[in-house]
Each structure stands twice: as structure tokens, then as C-alpha cells.
Write an enzyme that holds these catalytic residues in place. Structure first.
Site, PDB file in Angstrom:
ATOM      1  N   GLY A  34       0.992  -1.475   0.071  1.00 32.25           N
ATOM      2  CA  GLY A  34      -0.008   0.095   0.144  1.00 32.25           C
ATOM      3  C   GLY A  34       0.975   1.115   0.070  1.00 32.25           C
ATOM      4  O   GLY A  34       0.545   2.262  -0.826  1.00 32.25           O
ATOM      5  N   CYS A 294       5.919 -13.601   0.533  1.00 38.66           N
ATOM      6  CA  CYS A 294       4.868 -13.916  -0.506  1.00 38.66           C
ATOM      7  C   CYS A 294       5.114 -15.365  -1.346  1.00 38.66           C
ATOM      8  O   CYS A 294       4.068 -16.199  -1.086  1.00 38.66           O
ATOM      9  CB  CYS A 294       4.915 -12.832  -1.803  1.00 38.66           C
TER      10      CYS A 294
HETATM   11  N1  LIG Z   1       5.132  -7.405   0.347  1.00 39.94           N
HETATM   12  C1  LIG Z   1       5.265  -7.427  -0.774  1.00 39.94           C
HETATM   13  O1  LIG Z   1       6.242  -7.385  -1.466  1.00 39.94           O
HETATM   14  C2  LIG Z   1       3.960  -7.837  -1.779  1.00 39.94           C
HETATM   15  C3  LIG Z   1       4.181  -7.554  -2.862  1.00 39.94           C
HETATM   16  C4  LIG Z   1       2.853  -7.924  -3.897  1.00 39.94           C
HETATM   17  C5  LIG Z   1       1.610  -8.315  -3.290  1.00 39.94           C
HETATM   18  N2  LIG Z   1       1.797  -8.416  -1.779  1.00 39.94           N
HETATM   19  C6  LIG Z   1       0.431  -8.605  -1.215  1.00 39.94           C
HETATM   20  O2  LIG Z   1      -0.247  -7.259  -0.659  1.00 39.94           O
HETATM   21  C7  LIG Z   1      -0.909  -7.752   0.275  1.00 39.94           C
HETATM   22  C8  LIG Z   1      -0.149  -6.607   1.415  1.00 39.94           C
HETATM   23  O3  LIG Z   1       1.113  -7.027   1.731  1.00 39.94           O
HETATM   24  P1  LIG Z   1       2.061  -6.185   2.540  1.00 39.94           P
HETATM   25  O4  LIG Z   1       3.476  -6.768   2.478  1.00 39.94           O
HETATM   26  O5  LIG Z   1       1.720  -4.705   2.349  1.00 39.94           O
HETATM   27  O6  LIG Z   1       1.326  -6.374   4.053  1.00 39.94           O
HETATM   28  P2  LIG Z   1       1.662  -5.502   5.521  1.00 39.94           P
HETATM   29  O7  LIG Z   1       1.424  -6.559   6.369  1.00 39.94           O
HETATM   30  O8  LIG Z   1       3.043  -5.148   5.319  1.00 39.94           O
HETATM   31  O9  LIG Z   1       0.517  -4.596   5.458  1.00 39.94           O
HETATM   32  C9  LIG Z   1      -0.652  -4.680   5.660  1.00 39.94           C
HETATM   33  C10 LIG Z   1      -1.351  -3.663   6.451  1.00 39.94           C
HETATM   34  O10 LIG Z   1      -2.778  -3.649   6.276  1.00 39.94           O
HETATM   35  C11 LIG Z   1      -3.241  -3.159   7.790  1.00 39.94           C
HETATM   36  N3  LIG Z   1      -4.584  -3.499   7.909  1.00 39.94           N
HETATM   37  C12 LIG Z   1      -5.131  -4.770   8.106  1.00 39.94           C
HETATM   38  N4  LIG Z   1      -6.454  -5.116   8.178  1.00 39.94           N
HETATM   39  C13 LIG Z   1      -6.818  -3.826   8.231  1.00 39.94           C
HETATM   40  C14 LIG Z   1      -7.950  -3.072   8.316  1.00 39.94           C
HETATM   41  N5  LIG Z   1      -8.896  -3.864   8.200  1.00 39.94           N
HETATM   42  N6  LIG Z   1      -8.090  -1.752   8.263  1.00 39.94           N
HETATM   43  C15 LIG Z   1      -6.990  -0.979   7.970  1.00 39.94           C
HETATM   44  N7  LIG Z   1      -5.773  -1.487   8.048  1.00 39.94           N
HETATM   45  C16 LIG Z   1      -5.539  -2.748   8.055  1.00 39.94           C
HETATM   46  C17 LIG Z   1      -2.257  -3.664   8.703  1.00 39.94           C
HETATM   47  O11 LIG Z   1      -2.244  -3.084  10.051  1.00 39.94           O
HETATM   48  C18 LIG Z   1      -0.939  -3.435   7.747  1.00 39.94           C
HETATM   49  O12 LIG Z   1      -0.361  -2.336   8.054  1.00 39.94           O
HETATM   50  C19 LIG Z   1      -0.861  -8.973   0.818  1.00 39.94           C
HETATM   51  O13 LIG Z   1      -1.981  -9.588   0.220  1.00 39.94           O
HETATM   52  C20 LIG Z   1       0.458  -9.493   0.003  1.00 39.94           C
HETATM   53  O14 LIG Z   1       0.292 -10.947  -0.350  1.00 39.94           O
HETATM   54  C21 LIG Z   1       2.842  -8.262  -1.171  1.00 39.94           C
HETATM   55  O1  LIG Z   2      17.003 -16.233  -8.307  1.00 41.12           O
HETATM   56  C1  LIG Z   2      16.734 -16.073  -7.372  1.00 41.12           C
HETATM   57  C2  LIG Z   2      15.787 -15.153  -7.001  1.00 41.12           C
HETATM   58  C3  LIG Z   2      15.211 -14.893  -5.766  1.00 41.12           C
HETATM   59  N1  LIG Z   2      15.612 -15.758  -4.732  1.00 41.12           N
HETATM   60  C4  LIG Z   2      14.805 -15.474  -3.621  1.00 41.12           C
HETATM   61  O2  LIG Z   2      13.431 -15.643  -3.582  1.00 41.12           O
HETATM   62  C5  LIG Z   2      13.097 -14.802  -2.608  1.00 41.12           C
HETATM   63  C6  LIG Z   2      12.040 -13.799  -3.155  1.00 41.12           C
HETATM   64  O3  LIG Z   2      12.709 -13.032  -4.043  1.00 41.12           O
HETATM   65  P1  LIG Z   2      11.924 -11.912  -4.803  1.00 41.12           P
HETATM   66  O4  LIG Z   2      11.249 -12.318  -5.840  1.00 41.12           O
HETATM   67  O5  LIG Z   2      13.201 -10.997  -5.412  1.00 41.12           O
HETATM   68  O6  LIG Z   2      11.277 -10.705  -3.844  1.00 41.12           O
HETATM   69  P2  LIG Z   2       9.786 -10.761  -3.352  1.00 41.12           P
HETATM   70  O7  LIG Z   2       9.847  -9.222  -2.737  1.00 41.12           O
HETATM   71  O8  LIG Z   2       9.296 -11.825  -2.510  1.00 41.12           O
HETATM   72  O9  LIG Z   2       8.785 -10.413  -4.710  1.00 41.12           O
HETATM   73  C7  LIG Z   2       8.203 -11.719  -5.087  1.00 41.12           C
HETATM   74  O10 LIG Z   2       6.923 -11.849  -4.396  1.00 41.12           O
HETATM   75  C8  LIG Z   2       6.028 -10.490  -4.713  1.00 41.12           C
HETATM   76  C9  LIG Z   2       4.694 -10.703  -3.479  1.00 41.12           C
HETATM   77  O11 LIG Z   2       3.804 -11.562  -4.349  1.00 41.12           O
HETATM   78  C10 LIG Z   2       5.667 -10.526  -6.068  1.00 41.12           C
HETATM   79  O12 LIG Z   2       4.945  -9.368  -5.998  1.00 41.12           O
HETATM   80  C11 LIG Z   2       6.994 -10.201  -6.766  1.00 41.12           C
HETATM   81  O13 LIG Z   2       6.781 -10.268  -7.992  1.00 41.12           O
HETATM   82  C12 LIG Z   2       7.718 -11.585  -6.387  1.00 41.12           C
HETATM   83  O14 LIG Z   2       9.165 -11.426  -7.110  1.00 41.12           O
HETATM   84  C13 LIG Z   2      14.237 -14.042  -1.899  1.00 41.12           C
HETATM   85  O15 LIG Z   2      14.520 -14.936  -0.823  1.00 41.12           O
HETATM   86  C14 LIG Z   2      15.191 -14.261  -2.877  1.00 41.12           C
HETATM   87  O16 LIG Z   2      16.448 -14.131  -2.137  1.00 41.12           O
HETATM   88  C15 LIG Z   2      16.514 -16.699  -4.910  1.00 41.12           C
HETATM   89  O17 LIG Z   2      16.721 -17.341  -4.118  1.00 41.12           O
HETATM   90  N2  LIG Z   2      17.311 -16.840  -6.316  1.00 41.12           N
END
Ligand SMILES: NC(=O)c1ccc[n+]([C@@H]2O[C@H](COP(=O)([O-])OP(=O)(O)OC[C@H]3O[C@@H](n4cnc5c(N)ncnc54)[C@H](O)[C@@H]3O)[C@@H](O)[C@H]2O)c1
Ligand SMILES: O=c1ccn([C@@H]2O[C@H](COP(=O)(O)OP(=O)(O)O[C@H]3O[C@H](CO)[C@@H](O)[C@H](O)[C@H]3O)[C@@H](O)[C@H]2O)c(=O)[nH]1
Length: 492
Positions: A34, A294
Site C-alpha cells: 500500500g 509471498c
Molecule cells: N510485500 C510484498 O512485496 C507484496 C508484493 C505483492 C503483493 N503483496 C500482497 O499485498 C498484500 C499486502 O502485503 P504487505 O506486505 O503490504 O502487508 P503488510 O502486513 O506490510 O501491510 C498490511 C497492512 O494492512 C493493515 N490492515 C490490516 N487490516 C486492516 C483493516 N481492516 N483496516 C486498516 N488497516 C488494516 C495492517 O495494519 C498492515 O499495516 C498481501 O496480500 C500480499 O500478499 C505483497
Molecule cells: O534467483 C533467485 C531469485 C530469488 N531468490 C529468493 O527468492 C525470494 C523472493 O525474492 P523476490 O522475488 O526478489 O522478492 P519478493 O519481494 O518476495 O517478490 C516476489 O513476491 C512478491 C509478492 O507477491 C511479488 O509481487 C513479486 O513479483 C515476486 O518477485 C528471496 O528470498 C530471494 O533471495 C533466490 O533465491 N534466487
């Protein structure tokens, strides 16, 4: 053809198109997704007010303060540029819902830790709570965007919840717009995405809502990269993308085990495989296993969905990705124990890197936690150094995996903010995260301060192994069989 359930229930055919253009967006969930996503929207769409709301007061305070709650290269500058102009962080969720025409739901969707599907299914309680909150407060026409990663058909449940308690003046259109950013490169991923995926109902109002969200992204993303699908395809594409990426990492890690058993070199093998354009060179970096919030969660969610659909063989196929990942973490820890003469009891071991990858402070599901756990099970003394991870978080992560004996962490673990101090008097250094700074350390100086024989276990294949061997280190690397150090006359 099946009816598209997200065409939004009662009265959806009467909804007027979403004009005029959106001028206020709310994002529920100020987390890793977010925060950066909506900060970039605020940057690229200066005419749109962006309100990021969260129930967590500390997190919001941090977003409004000097030190942001998440570390992401490039994020500070964007937030500081937009904050107070068209980007606002608040715990006033009601106001956010009321004012915005478009609301992202970007809350956490962890793996369930209880009840049916425990350990595999997605816990949708936070998504449901956010949807109920919107349903209670919203008036007028709203576009609700499922940004969180969710199981296929979650949008249908969101639509039902939204419509469960409303009067005639309210209408919703639910879209799926999964996020593909990776931590550490989030800003670049958001500024230059491979694609933006928008799933919506194929009705007039659904298509209008898709167009509205596309219009937001098209402030900076070329229209050819904005894909439009139905909701289910969009939801499934997100889980499938992560499953493919995780599968690639597990595949190369499986090959790394074969390399160690045969004398083949994983760097050569990965290079050669990756040159085939049909395979590609990315996600072929052998490691101590993938971590992060994730990959595991989403692959487990996919397997659970497959099981629920009676697709047992499909579920087994994807589940093996996680099995292989767990094997890799354990295999790496076992190698350390085996090399250190089958006992690490009371030996000081320096852990270099605790985050799940470089350029983030996030330790969620980091493989370092599990490597640490296996070493603690053997009574090793761990000295952890990480340039960004929070000390309290490291201790709490290790406590969580030592739930049988949390005192053990107090007894065995210390966290130090200098890598040279961490390595002093250590029997071994274990590279768990690929931080660039580890490549530039003075390993001669480190070697001289360590117990002999001094070991380095490179779980990320980032160091200059020939140089380390010349210094006198015993070097062990994922996917490689290393030579003996120079001057070592002992038989292996
Ligand atoms: N972390 C990533 O790199 C990544 C990338 C792509 C997709 N996602 C997906 O995006 C989503 C969020 O992931 P994140 O890593 O940002 O999570 P996060 O835990 O960092 O953040 C989620 C936030 O939502 C808040 N929250 C929960 N319920 C709430 C409510 N009812 N009202 C208001 N606030 C509320 C929490 O307090 C928290 O701060 C997940 O579904 C995750 O799988 C994460
Ligand atoms: O060749 C590789 C690539 C990645 N990793 C590991 O895999 C994990 C995930 O890495 P990365 O994908 O770069 O980071 P994330 O932030 O977890 O991102 C993944 O997960 C997110 C949450 O869904 C998605 O949005 C992204 O597209 C997807 O890449 C980490 O521990 C990396 O070290 C390896 O070991 N070898």
C-alpha cells in the site's frame, strides 16, 4: 458461459458510468504494498488526492515521521516530495472511505495459522474486515480494488460482503489489480512495471471501472502494458506468477544439490540454462532457499485451492516447490554442521545477513531464520549482523521458531552492528543474504581474528572464492565443490 459474479449483484445494470474522472483514492493498508504503490500514484498523478489509511497507529506515525516504517530504495524521496501535498497517511479509515471514489484494499493475507486449511489456506479475515468497513461507511459510487493477493474468487466474496448492508444510494464495482512489485526494487518495479493487470466484470459499469483504474496507471505506464481480463484470470495470474518464480528458484536449488554431489558448478550450469531464451536467466540464482512474505504463502494458497478443486496431482506438483525449498534450507544448515566436524555446540558462528534478500529490512519468512534455528538446535552460538534488519525483530523471529525453548535464544544469540566484531573469534561465517557490502569486507582482517580452521559458507554465491582460499579460509558454496585452502595439508 458462467455468470460473472463480480458484475456486482443487485442493481449493477443501473449503475451509471464512473464519470467524472477519479480525483481521490484511498488505500486501506499502509504496508509494503500500500505504501510504495500509492506513493508512486501520488507522484505520478499530482491532481489526485491519495489517502493511505491503516488501523495501526504506530505505522501511520512512522509514515508521517522522519523514519519511514519500511526501507525501500527511492521511497523516502517520493514520500517526502508528495506528503502533505497530495499524499496523506492517517488512521481515519472512515474519512478515507467516504472521500475516495476508488479504494484499494491492500491488507495482509497471511497463511492461516488455525482451523480448516491451517498452514496452507489464505487467511482472509483482514480482507473481510476491510470490505465490511467499506460497506458500512461508503455512500455513492465506489470502485473497490482488490490489491491484496487473494485466492481465486475472493472478489466475489468481497462483492457479497459489500452488498450485504447497503441502501439504494450506494453502488460498488469490484476490480482485481494484483501487485507484482518485489521488495528492494519496489519503486523501479512500480515506475516501470512489466505489466499492470486489471480484472473486472465484463459489464458496462465493470468496463468503465476498469477504464478508470487504467487511466490512473496510464499517467506513466504505456497503455500496451495495461492488461484487462476478467476478475478470476487476474486473481489466478498473481498466484500463478509467484508459483512460477518460486518453482524456478526451487528448480535451480534442486540442481545445486546435484552439483555438490557431482562436482558440476551451479554458476556454469545456471548460466548455460539461462542463455536459452525460452528459459531466461532470471530467478536462477541458487541460494539457501527463497524467503519473504509471498512465495511460500502464495504457493501454499495455490495448492490449497487445487485440493479444494479435487486437482490432487496439480496440488502435489506445486507443493513440491515448498518441499524443495525447505530441503534446501535444511541441507545448507546440515552442511555447516558436517563441515565443522559434526558439532557446532558452543561454537561461535557469525551470520551475515538476516533479511530475506538484500535492500530490504524485511525478515518475514527469511531463510536465515530457519538456518539459525537448525544451528541453535545443535547449540551453536549465533552472532548476527545485518545492515538493515531490526535487532528486536531478529530476536523475535528466532524466538518464534524456538517456541519449545524460547530461553535458548537469549542464551545463544547476539545481534551486533559491526561485521568484523561479529566474525571475531568465530569458527565460521555464514552468508545468508546477498548484501553488496559483504563483497567489500576485508576478509584478510576477518580471517586473522577467527578461530582456525576458519570457515566461510557462502549461501548466496557472492564472494570471491579464489581470494578467500588464498587467504586460508575453508570455503563452502551452494552448488559448488570447492578446493582446499592454500597451505592446507590435512586430508578432507
Ligand atoms: N510485500 C510484498 O512485496 C507484496 C508484493 C505483492 C503483493 N503483496 C500482497 O499485498 C498484500 C499486502 O502485503 P504487505 O506486505 O503490504 O502487508 P503488510 O502486513 O506490510 O501491510 C498490511 C497492512 O494492512 C493493515 N490492515 C490490516 N487490516 C486492516 C483493516 N481492516 N483496516 C486498516 N488497516 C488494516 C495492517 O495494519 C498492515 O499495516 C498481501 O496480500 C500480499 O500478499 C505483497
Ligand atoms: O534467483 C533467485 C531469485 C530469488 N531468490 C529468493 O527468492 C525470494 C523472493 O525474492 P523476490 O522475488 O526478489 O522478492 P519478493 O519481494 O518476495 O517478490 C516476489 O513476491 C512478491 C509478492 O507477491 C511479488 O509481487 C513479486 O513479483 C515476486 O518477485 C528471496 O528470498 C530471494 O533471495 C533466490 O533465491 N534466487
Amino acid at each position: 458461459m458462467q455468470k460473472d459474479q463480480t458484475s456486482n449483484a443487485p442493481g449493477s445494470n443501473h449503475i451509471q458510468p464512473f464519470t467524472p474522472r477519479i480525483n481521490c483514492i484511498c488505500c486501506i493498508g499502509a504496508g509494503y504494498v500500500g505504501g510504495p504503490t500509492c506513493a508512486v500514484i501520488a507522484l505520478k498523478c499530482p491532481e489526485i488526492q491519495v489517502l493511505i489509511v491503516d488501523k495501526n497507529q504506530d505505522r501511520i506515525n512512522a509514515w508521517n515521521g522522519e523514519t519511514l516504517p519500511i526501507y525501500e530504495p527511492g521511497l523516502d524521496e517520493i514520500v517526502k516530495h508528495c506528503r502533505g501535498r497530495n499524499l496523506f497517511f492517517s488512521t481515519d479509515i472512515d474519512a478515507g472511505i467516504r472521500d475516495a471514489q476508488l479504494i484499494f484494499i491492500s491488507v495482509n493475507t497471511p497463511t492461516k495459522t488455525y482451523g480448516i486449511g491451517k498452514g496452507r489456506a489464505t487467511d482472509l479475515q483482514f480482507v473481510e474486515a476491510a470490505a465490511r468497513h467499506i460497506g458500512q461507511i461508503a455512500t455513492g459510487k465506489k470502485i473497490i480494488v482488490e490489491k491484496s493477493t487473494v485466492p481465486v474468487k475472493a472478489a466475489e466474496s468481497i462483492a457479497k460482503i459489500l452488498y450485504s448492508n447497503i441502501d439504494d444510494n450506494v453502488s460498488f464495482e469490484v476490480l482485481s489489480n494484483p501487485e507484482f512489485l518485489a521488495e528492494g526494487t519496489a519503486i523501479n518495479d512500480l515506475l516501470q512495471p512489466d505489466r499492470v493487470l486489471i480484472g473486472g466484470s465484463q459489464t458496462d459499469p465493470g468496463i468503465e471501472a476498469i477504464n478508470q483504474l487504467a487511466w490512473v496507471y496510464e499517467h506513466w505506464v504505456p497503455p500496451s502494458k495495461v492488461l484487462r481480463t476478467n476478475v478470476w484470470s487476474s486473481e489466478l495470474s498473481k498466484l500463478a506468477s509467484n508459483a512460477f518464480l518460486a518453482q524456478k528458484v526451487s528448480s535451480i536449488n534442486a540442481v545445486s544439490a546435484i552439483c555438490e554431489a557431482t562436482g558440476a558448478d551451479i554458476s556454469d550450469v545456471a548460466h548455460s540454462i539461462g542463455l536459452d531464451k525460452r528459459i531466461g536467466s532470471k530467478y536462477l540464482q541458487a541460494s539457501i532457499g527463497f524467503g519473504g512474505s509471498c512465495f511460500q504463502k502464495d504457493v501454499l494458497s495455490l495448492t490449497y485451492i487445487c485440493e479444494a478443486l479435487n486437482l490432487t496431482e496439480v496440488a502435489d506438483y506445486w507443493h513440491q516447490v515448498v518441499v524443495m525449498n525447505n530441503y534446501q534450507k535444511k541441507r545448507f544448515a546440515r552442511k555447516i554442521i558436517q563441515c565443522l566436524f559434526h558439532t557446532v555446540s558452543n561454537k561461535r558462528i557469525a551470520i551475515f545477513g538476516f533479511t530475506f534478500k538484500k535492500d530490504t529490512a524485511d525478515t518475514r519468512e527469511s531463510s536465515s531464520i530457519y538456518v539459525g534455528k537448525y544451528l541453535m538446535d545443535e547449540e551453536a552460538r549465533l552472532v548476527v549482523y545485518d545492515p538493515k534488519a531490526d535487532k528486536g525483530q531478529i530476536i523475535s523471529d528466532l524466538r518464534e521458531v524456538s517456541s519449545q525453548d524460547p530461553q535458548r535464544v537469549d542464551r545463544l544469540v547476539s545481534v551486533i552492528n559491526d561485521p568484523y566484531d561479529a566474525a571475531k573469534d568465530a569458527h565460521a561465517i555464514v552468508i545468508c543474504t546477498e548484501w553488496d557490502e559483504f563483497k567489500a569486507l576485508d576478509y584478510e582482517k576477518i580471517y586473522n581474528s577467527m578461530y582456525k580452521p576458519a570457515y566461510i559458507f557462502d549461501g548466496r554465491i557472492i564472494l570471491d572464492h579464489a581470494a578467500l582460499l588464498r587467504i586460508g579460509f575453508h570455503v563452502e558454496v551452494v552448488g559448488k565443490v570447492m578446493k582446499k585452502p592454500v597451505n592446507d595439508l590435512t586430508p578432507f
